[in-house]
Design a protein around this motif. Structure first.
Motif, PDB file in Angstrom:
ATOM      1  N   ALA A 181       0.830  -1.216   0.000  1.00 55.58           N
ATOM      2  CA  ALA A 181       0.000   0.000   0.000  1.00 55.58           C
ATOM      3  C   ALA A 181       0.863   1.264   0.000  1.00 55.58           C
ATOM      4  O   ALA A 181       0.398   2.327  -0.402  1.00 55.58           O
ATOM      5  CB  ALA A 181      -0.933  -0.002   1.210  1.00 55.58           C
ATOM      6  N   ASN A 182       2.114   1.148   0.437  1.00 55.65           N
ATOM      7  CA  ASN A 182       3.042   2.284   0.449  1.00 55.65           C
ATOM      8  C   ASN A 182       3.862   2.399  -0.829  1.00 55.65           C
ATOM      9  O   ASN A 182       4.665   3.308  -0.965  1.00 55.65           O
ATOM     10  CB  ASN A 182       4.010   2.170   1.636  1.00 55.65           C
ATOM     11  CG  ASN A 182       3.333   2.478   2.945  1.00 55.65           C
ATOM     12  OD1 ASN A 182       2.400   3.262   3.000  1.00 55.65           O
ATOM     13  ND2 ASN A 182       3.792   1.830   3.999  1.00 55.65           N
ATOM     14  N   ASN A 183       3.675   1.467  -1.770  1.00 53.46           N
ATOM     15  CA  ASN A 183       4.458   1.430  -2.998  1.00 53.46           C
ATOM     16  C   ASN A 183       4.081   2.604  -3.902  1.00 53.46           C
ATOM     17  O   ASN A 183       3.051   2.592  -4.558  1.00 53.46           O
ATOM     18  CB  ASN A 183       4.210   0.100  -3.717  1.00 53.46           C
ATOM     19  CG  ASN A 183       5.056  -0.064  -4.951  1.00 53.46           C
ATOM     20  OD1 ASN A 183       5.508   0.904  -5.550  1.00 53.46           O
ATOM     21  ND2 ASN A 183       5.272  -1.303  -5.337  1.00 53.46           N
ATOM     22  N   LYS A 184       4.933   3.619  -3.943  1.00 55.08           N
ATOM     23  CA  LYS A 184       4.641   4.833  -4.709  1.00 55.08           C
ATOM     24  C   LYS A 184       4.880   4.662  -6.205  1.00 55.08           C
ATOM     25  O   LYS A 184       4.485   5.506  -6.996  1.00 55.08           O
ATOM     26  CB  LYS A 184       5.511   5.998  -4.215  1.00 55.08           C
ATOM     27  CG  LYS A 184       5.219   6.421  -2.804  1.00 55.08           C
ATOM     28  CD  LYS A 184       3.982   7.267  -2.754  1.00 55.08           C
ATOM     29  CE  LYS A 184       3.781   7.834  -1.373  1.00 55.08           C
ATOM     30  NZ  LYS A 184       2.399   7.749  -0.957  1.00 55.08           N
ATOM     31  N   SER A 185       5.528   3.583  -6.609  1.00 61.14           N
ATOM     32  CA  SER A 185       5.853   3.437  -8.022  1.00 61.14           C
ATOM     33  C   SER A 185       4.850   2.594  -8.799  1.00 61.14           C
ATOM     34  O   SER A 185       5.007   2.418  -9.997  1.00 61.14           O
ATOM     35  CB  SER A 185       7.261   2.866  -8.188  1.00 61.14           C
ATOM     36  OG  SER A 185       7.326   1.593  -7.600  1.00 61.14           O
ATOM     37  N   SER A 186       3.799   2.073  -8.133  1.00 61.16           N
ATOM     38  CA  SER A 186       2.802   1.300  -8.870  1.00 61.16           C
ATOM     39  C   SER A 186       1.424   1.422  -8.234  1.00 61.16           C
ATOM     40  O   SER A 186       1.162   0.856  -7.175  1.00 61.16           O
ATOM     41  CB  SER A 186       3.197  -0.175  -8.938  1.00 61.16           C
ATOM     42  OG  SER A 186       2.148  -0.904  -9.549  1.00 61.16           O
ATOM     43  N   TRP A 187       0.547   2.140  -8.914  1.00 68.35           N
ATOM     44  CA  TRP A 187      -0.811   2.311  -8.401  1.00 68.35           C
ATOM     45  C   TRP A 187      -1.560   0.989  -8.423  1.00 68.35           C
ATOM     46  O   TRP A 187      -2.442   0.758  -7.592  1.00 68.35           O
ATOM     47  CB  TRP A 187      -1.574   3.392  -9.191  1.00 68.35           C
ATOM     48  CG  TRP A 187      -1.799   3.068 -10.635  1.00 68.35           C
ATOM     49  CD1 TRP A 187      -0.979   3.365 -11.681  1.00 68.35           C
ATOM     50  CD2 TRP A 187      -2.926   2.389 -11.194  1.00 68.35           C
ATOM     51  NE1 TRP A 187      -1.512   2.905 -12.850  1.00 68.35           N
ATOM     52  CE2 TRP A 187      -2.716   2.308 -12.592  1.00 68.35           C
ATOM     53  CE3 TRP A 187      -4.085   1.841 -10.667  1.00 68.35           C
ATOM     54  CZ2 TRP A 187      -3.619   1.698 -13.452  1.00 68.35           C
ATOM     55  CZ3 TRP A 187      -4.988   1.233 -11.531  1.00 68.35           C
ATOM     56  CH2 TRP A 187      -4.755   1.165 -12.906  1.00 68.35           C
TER      57      TRP A 187
END
Length: 148
Positions: free
Chosen positions: A16-22
């Motif tokens: 959920a914190n992965n900023k590089s993949s919505w």
């Protein structure tokens, strides 16, 4: 909805914190909204308030509504769409890539790789926003960069 914490909660929070993949964030959100525990409530609240990809933000908002989550005692509002980047932010990143890669002419694949490395969150948001027209957007923005 299940009371209790999922066994893979730490992985879901990380996703959920992965900023590089919505797409990864959305998948984690869809899993988290099935559990009613403090960690999932925290993640859903943060995504509903702060995610820059509107689809993720909207899904988190709907999950927060369904779970009755409030923020500081008030119901969470969806608000209008805001990607959080301005034109000058794109210009700055594009000029940096052009300078660092010494590009006179646009090499789309090389540019996209550098863009993903330098500004992963911006790349992710614009890839979602532009969809099929993402490459055209990069090309047009590159053409419109200020000349020295």
């Amino acid at each position: 909805m299940t009371k209790g914490t999922p066994a893979n909660i730490s992985q879901l929070v990380k996703d959920a914190n992965n900023k590089s993949s919505w797409k990864i964030r959305l998948a984690a959100l869809n899993e988290l909204k099935q559990y009613d525990c403090q960690q999932s409530r925290d993640v859903i609240t943060r995504l509903a308030l702060h995610d820059k990809v509107y689809k993720v933000k909207e899904e988190a908002f709907r999950a927060a509504q369904a779970m009755g989550i409030t923020y500081r005692g008030n119901p969470i509002r969806l608000g209008r769409k805001d990607i959080g980047f301005k034109t000058k932010d794109f210009t700055k990143v594009f000029l940096r890539i052009k300078r660092e890669k010494s590009m006179e002419e646009l090499d789309l694949q090389l540019f996209k790789e550098a863009f993903k490395t330098i500004a992963a969150e911006m790349y992710d948001v614009m890839e979602f926003e532009k969809g099929q027209k993402f490459d055209d957007w990069i090309t047009n923005t590159y053409k419109c960069l200020p000349k020295k």
